[in-house]
Design an enzyme around this catalytic site. Structure first.
Site, PDB file in Angstrom:
ATOM      1  N   HIS A  18       0.838  -1.205   0.000  1.00 42.70           N
ATOM      2  CA  HIS A  18       0.000   0.000   0.000  1.00 42.70           C
ATOM      3  C   HIS A  18       0.876   1.260   0.000  1.00 42.70           C
ATOM      4  O   HIS A  18       0.629   2.215  -0.739  1.00 42.70           O
ATOM      5  CB  HIS A  18      -0.892   0.035   1.251  1.00 42.70           C
ATOM      6  CG  HIS A  18      -1.913  -1.054   1.343  1.00 42.70           C
ATOM      7  ND1 HIS A  18      -2.091  -1.822   2.473  1.00 42.70           N
ATOM      8  CD2 HIS A  18      -2.829  -1.505   0.447  1.00 42.70           C
ATOM      9  CE1 HIS A  18      -3.077  -2.690   2.275  1.00 42.70           C
ATOM     10  NE2 HIS A  18      -3.536  -2.533   1.054  1.00 42.70           N
ATOM     11  N   LYS A  42     -17.488  -6.776   7.452  1.00 46.57           N
ATOM     12  CA  LYS A  42     -16.151  -7.375   7.586  1.00 46.57           C
ATOM     13  C   LYS A  42     -15.740  -7.376   9.048  1.00 46.57           C
ATOM     14  O   LYS A  42     -15.964  -6.384   9.751  1.00 46.57           O
ATOM     15  CB  LYS A  42     -15.111  -6.543   6.814  1.00 46.57           C
ATOM     16  CG  LYS A  42     -14.978  -6.915   5.356  1.00 46.57           C
ATOM     17  CD  LYS A  42     -13.697  -6.292   4.789  1.00 46.57           C
ATOM     18  CE  LYS A  42     -13.547  -6.575   3.301  1.00 46.57           C
ATOM     19  NZ  LYS A  42     -12.384  -5.893   2.718  1.00 46.57           N
ATOM     20  N   ARG A  91      -2.167  -6.025  -8.277  1.00 45.04           N
ATOM     21  CA  ARG A  91      -1.110  -7.014  -8.086  1.00 45.04           C
ATOM     22  C   ARG A  91      -1.144  -8.096  -9.144  1.00 45.04           C
ATOM     23  O   ARG A  91      -0.122  -8.491  -9.674  1.00 45.04           O
ATOM     24  CB  ARG A  91      -1.259  -7.685  -6.711  1.00 45.04           C
ATOM     25  CG  ARG A  91      -0.875  -6.813  -5.544  1.00 45.04           C
ATOM     26  CD  ARG A  91      -1.413  -7.354  -4.246  1.00 45.04           C
ATOM     27  NE  ARG A  91      -2.871  -7.269  -4.228  1.00 45.04           N
ATOM     28  CZ  ARG A  91      -3.620  -7.525  -3.176  1.00 45.04           C
ATOM     29  NH1 ARG A  91      -3.063  -7.912  -2.047  1.00 45.04           N
ATOM     30  NH2 ARG A  91      -4.926  -7.402  -3.244  1.00 45.04           N
ATOM     31  N   SER A 129      -3.047  -7.893   3.048  1.00 40.55           N
ATOM     32  CA  SER A 129      -3.421  -7.736   4.460  1.00 40.55           C
ATOM     33  C   SER A 129      -3.945  -9.060   5.007  1.00 40.55           C
ATOM     34  O   SER A 129      -3.726  -9.388   6.178  1.00 40.55           O
ATOM     35  CB  SER A 129      -4.485  -6.647   4.604  1.00 40.55           C
ATOM     36  OG  SER A 129      -3.987  -5.416   4.154  1.00 40.55           O
TER      37      SER A 129
HETATM   38  P1  ADP Z   1      -9.924  -3.653  -0.081  1.00 42.16           P
HETATM   39  O1  ADP Z   1     -10.558  -4.122   1.201  1.00 42.16           O
HETATM   40  O2  ADP Z   1     -10.651  -2.530  -0.768  1.00 42.16           O
HETATM   41  O3  ADP Z   1      -9.476  -4.723  -1.029  1.00 42.16           O
HETATM   42  P2  ADP Z   1      -7.169  -3.382   0.705  1.00 42.16           P
HETATM   43  O4  ADP Z   1      -6.777  -2.683   1.938  1.00 42.16           O
HETATM   44  O5  ADP Z   1      -6.987  -4.842   0.674  1.00 42.16           O
HETATM   45  O6  ADP Z   1      -8.633  -2.928   0.456  1.00 42.16           O
HETATM   46  O7  ADP Z   1      -6.422  -2.767  -0.563  1.00 42.16           O
HETATM   47  C1  ADP Z   1      -6.581  -1.435  -0.978  1.00 42.16           C
HETATM   48  C2  ADP Z   1      -5.939  -1.253  -2.353  1.00 42.16           C
HETATM   49  O8  ADP Z   1      -4.561  -1.565  -2.301  1.00 42.16           O
HETATM   50  C3  ADP Z   1      -6.519  -2.157  -3.439  1.00 42.16           C
HETATM   51  O9  ADP Z   1      -6.512  -1.445  -4.663  1.00 42.16           O
HETATM   52  C4  ADP Z   1      -5.538  -3.295  -3.507  1.00 42.16           C
HETATM   53  O10 ADP Z   1      -5.528  -3.921  -4.782  1.00 42.16           O
HETATM   54  C5  ADP Z   1      -4.237  -2.545  -3.272  1.00 42.16           C
HETATM   55  N1  ADP Z   1      -3.201  -3.413  -2.710  1.00 42.16           N
HETATM   56  C6  ADP Z   1      -3.327  -4.289  -1.695  1.00 42.16           C
HETATM   57  N2  ADP Z   1      -2.152  -4.924  -1.450  1.00 42.16           N
HETATM   58  C7  ADP Z   1      -1.262  -4.424  -2.354  1.00 42.16           C
HETATM   59  C8  ADP Z   1       0.129  -4.693  -2.646  1.00 42.16           C
HETATM   60  N3  ADP Z   1       0.821  -5.617  -1.977  1.00 42.16           N
HETATM   61  N4  ADP Z   1       0.718  -4.005  -3.654  1.00 42.16           N
HETATM   62  C9  ADP Z   1      -0.001  -3.081  -4.344  1.00 42.16           C
HETATM   63  N5  ADP Z   1      -1.310  -2.795  -4.146  1.00 42.16           N
HETATM   64  C10 ADP Z   1      -1.930  -3.448  -3.157  1.00 42.16           C
END
Ligand code: ADP
Length: 154
Positions: A18, A42, A91, A129
């Site tokens: 992120h 969630k 990703r 996450s």
């Molecule tokens: P959500 O619950 O909306 O999926 P996340 O917190 O999992 O939220 O992710 C928010 C954003 O960050 C999404 O666009 C996700 O694809 C991106 N993201 C999550 N992990 C990574 C990573 N390791 N590298 C790049 N982008 C990521």
């Protein structure tokens, strides 16, 4: 026109993946608001205040990044904070399938806001996450996957 992007997500917890997306986007936007979504369906590992305060700590070095929390539709929050872009990270091809749906529906709901995707660095493509929560729940050390400002209590 100020170029303001909203980066929405659960960030439970915020990862180095992120962080990389946000930092790389700062050449494109004047301001990025990291918007921690409150999703009642969630169950989170970390509470909202904790997630918000960690992200604030990660971006202490720049005033181009703000942190907020929101409930409800992302497009409604975009209107509220006057964001003209939604930022998302990609990703894998499965991220693409999911993001395409959300992005196209958000475009229909609020045509003036464009979703901008940044590809993850290859070394971040396996970091999620969900995996980090799994490591923590099972007593492992997930520190290499989160920014240094984030420390988990033992
Ligand atoms: P959500 O619950 O909306 O999926 P996340 O917190 O999992 O939220 O992710 C928010 C954003 O960050 C999404 O666009 C996700 O694809 C991106 N993201 C999550 N992990 C990574 C990573 N390791 N590298 C790049 N982008 C990521």
């Amino acid at each position: 026109m100020i170029r303001r992007a909203l980066f929405p997500g659960s960030f439970d917890p915020f990862t180095i993946g992120h962080e990389s997306i946000v930092r790389r986007s700062l050449d494109l936007f004047d301001e990025v608001i990291i918007a921690v979504g409150i999703n009642s369906t969630k169950t989170n590992l970390f509470n909202l205040d904790q997630r918000v305060s960690w992200i604030n700590k990660v971006f202490e070095d720049t005033d181009k990044v703000k942190v907020a929390s929101y409930a409800g539709l992302t497009v409604d929050f975009c209107k509220k904070v006057e964001a003209n872009f939604i930022l998302r990270g990609l990703r894998t091809s499965s991220d693409f399938g999911f993001e395409r749906g959300i992005g196209q529906v958000n475009k229909a709901l609020l045509p003036e806001v464009e979703t901008v995707f940044i590809l993850s660095l290859p070394e971040h493509s396996a970091i999620s996450s969900t995996i980090i929560r799994d490591i923590i729940r099972n007593g492992g050390d997930a520190s290499q996957f989160v920014p240094d400002a984030i420390t988990f209590k033992k």
